[in-house]
Scaffold this active site. Structure first.
Site, PDB file in Angstrom:
ATOM      1  N   GLU A 125       0.329   5.968  -7.745  1.00  0.00           N
ATOM      2  CA  GLU A 125       1.398   6.364  -8.650  1.00  0.00           C
ATOM      3  C   GLU A 125       0.870   6.667 -10.055  1.00  0.00           C
ATOM      4  OE1 GLU A 125       4.889   3.616  -6.571  1.00  0.00           O
ATOM      5  OE2 GLU A 125       3.890   2.925  -8.408  1.00  0.00           O
TER       6      GLU A 125
ATOM      7  N   GLU B 149      11.155   8.491  -1.123  1.00  0.00           N
ATOM      8  CA  GLU B 149      10.358   7.645  -0.227  1.00  0.00           C
ATOM      9  C   GLU B 149      10.934   6.236  -0.238  1.00  0.00           C
ATOM     10  OE1 GLU B 149       5.895   7.923  -0.110  1.00  0.00           O
ATOM     11  OE2 GLU B 149       6.059   5.933  -0.979  1.00  0.00           O
TER      12      GLU B 149
END
Length: 541
Positions: free
Chosen positions: A261, A455
């Site tokens: 991320e 997600e």
């Protein structure tokens, strides 16, 4: 719209029943009382006889359905035959996430029989493709520039032979949880003598699962910069998988930081995750950037260190004065100076790496994406402290995501956002609001024309409320990535919910009611799944 999911039972029960009657084999989607007198057994990790029997049962079941029947239903042989990336955006697509350690140390393909059986089953069940992570520490493990893609090319070939599309996640981070996957050995060796290549907190604790963004353009890796090394890795991937781009690989996610991320590692793996986290600006290179920025803005004293009046990892925002609702330092000129600089450093890092990736894959018919975190704890606080320590200057006074969405748009990149299954009802503590934060980021993406990929946030899968929340978010999403294959996915606790979720989706006109199992059918019992102790819980990349 694209939807990436694990599993889904969409093969006609009629064909499976016929095959099972002809060969007396185990059914993948058994009708009640007719087919599937034994459950499908797919083993991950266990080497016991029951695991071997389970894998063989799954393989025999998949082989019982003729390839011709599948081709007749789908109207194509390969996953991407005659299909462009732009065509994919107009249809609902289902993908599966494979285990994190599908390929591990020594480029060994793990769970080969189970994955092969799962791939064939997923094709029959209606999935369009699979996703798997490719780890920097596996491919370029021993020396800079020495790449070994063999395990991943074997896995990609398995995917192609199964007639599925492939979404690849390129991971420049380590996985400190189970399964443990490290950074390249040569990088770790450099880090032993130059620990400031890692993120560092105020107590001088190093985060060694990825490199600090402050060294992006410094020749700290045997004379090369991390950006050069990342770029060479991406180019080697492109060259090594060139034969898969026209037929199999449709999407590439580029890792940008911890857990892939774009963020700072503001929380630590061993903390209770009830606190706001800590700023990660204390390696010497970050401090040098801070010093230069302070001098450039005419406030040299502000560049000596990060904030001193901040809580520790496990503490709430009121444990010190920086994040306090009224009179907190975050609202002062100094607070604005530091938080803006901290966030802009993260933004620039993402821009640099995505620009490299976009340039390398510009002539490839693939979608490029990257992931942002959903730091929803304390979202209802005025200061949004969990987001601030993660690197997003998002407060009651300022939108911290607009600039990131604009940066994604500039690099023609899709945004992956976890937490599509989370609701406020399930996260009442810590003044959390995953729904509000998800909506805020969604609006920023919409403003700048960035396709948003949702997600689920848990490696094992969603619960019933989670599936309801995913359905609510479908209208605002281009894609859903459903993570990840493992023991829980095939369990009776999860499988019926997932099947019901698949039935609720509005897919292509070619899908018919008899493509789905009856209620309660197709459950793979947990007793039939053999999972090694270390893999009893698959993690999300």
């Amino acid at each position: 719209m694209e939807v990436f999911m694990i599993g889904g039972c969409q093969t006609s029960s009629t064909g499976l029943e016929s095959a099972a009657r002809d060969r007396n084999l185990v059914g993948l989607c058994p009708s009640q009382g007719k087919v599937g007198s034994r459950a499908i057994r797919i083993g991950f990790g266990g080497a016991a006889p029951s695991a071997r029997r389970g894998r063989n049962a799954a393989i025999r079941a998949v082989r019982s359905v003729s390839a011709a029947a599948v081709e007749e239903r789908s109207g194509k042989r390969g996953p991407s035959a005659g299909k462009s990336v732009s065509d994919m955006k107009d249809r609902l697509r289902l993908f599966v996430g494979l285990p994190l350690d599908a390929v591990s140390d020594g480029n060994t393909v793990n769970h080969t029989k189970a994955i092969a059986a799962g791939l064939k089953a997923l094709k029959l069940l209606g999935a369009d493709g699979v996703e798997f992570p490719i780890w920097w520490g596996v491919v370029e493990k021993e020396a800079m520039g020495q790449y070994d893609w063999s395990g991943y090319t074997k896995l990609a070939e398995m995917v192609r032979e199964a007639g599925l599309d492939l979404r690849v996640s390129l991971c420049f981070h380590a996985n400190g949880r189970n399964p443990a996957i490290l950074l390249p050995q040569w990088v770790s060796h450099i880090g032993e003598s130059e620990p400031d290549i890692y993120y560092t907190d105020q107590a001088r604790k190093r985060y060694k699962d990825c490199l600090s963004l402050a060294v992006d353009d410094l020749p700290v890796l045997n004379g090369k910069t991390p950006m050069q090394v990342y770029g060479e890795f991406l180019q080697s991937f492109k060259d090594s998988f060139s034969g898969f781009f026209d037929s199999t690989i449709t999407d590439i996610m580029v890792g940008l930081g911890p857990d892939g991320e774009l963020r700072y590692p503001s929380t630590q793996a061993k903390t209770r995750r009830v606190g706001v986290g800590e700023f990660q600006c204390y390696d010497k290179h970050m401090l040098e950037h801070l010093k230069q920025h302070a001098h450039a803005t005419g406030n040299p004293m502000w560049g000596l260190s990060g904030p001193h009046d901040v809580p520790q990892y496990d503490q709430g925002p009121d444990a010190n004065t920086f994040f306090k609702e009224v009179g907190g330092s975050w609202e002062t000129p100094y607070g604005n100076f530091f938080l803006s600089w901290y966030s802009n450093q993260l933004l620039s890092h993402g821009d640099r790496l995505l620009a490299v990736a976009s340039d390398i894959f510009a002539d490839s018919a693939v979608n490029i994406s990257a992931k942002l975190p959903l730091m929803h704890s304390y979202y209802k606080n005025r200061s949004h402290p969990s987001e601030l320590t993660t690197g997003f200057h998002n407060t009651v006074n300022q939108d911290g995501y607009d600039a990131f969405a604009e940066m994604f748009a500039r690099n023609s990149c899709r945004m992956v956002l976890p937490g599509v299954n989370l609701s406020d009802e399930q996260n009442r503590g810590l003044k959390s609001s995953p729904e509000s934060l998800f909506l805020q980021i969604m609006e920023a993406c919409k403003k700048h024309g960035v396709d948003l990929i949702g997600e689920n946030s848990l490696g094992g899968g969603a619960d019933r409320n989670g599936f309801d929340r995913i359905r609510e978010n479908l209208q605002g999403l281009d894609t859903i990535v459903y993570q990840r294959m493992g023991a829980y996915f095939f369990s009776p606790e999860h499988w019926p919910m997932f099947t019901a979720f698949i039935r609720s989706l509005d897919r292509d006109e070619e899908r018919h009611a008899d493509d789905f199992p009856s209620e309660g059918a197709g459950v793979i019992t947990s007793s039939a799944i053999s999972v090694g102790e270390r893999e009893s819980k698959m993690q999300v990349a």
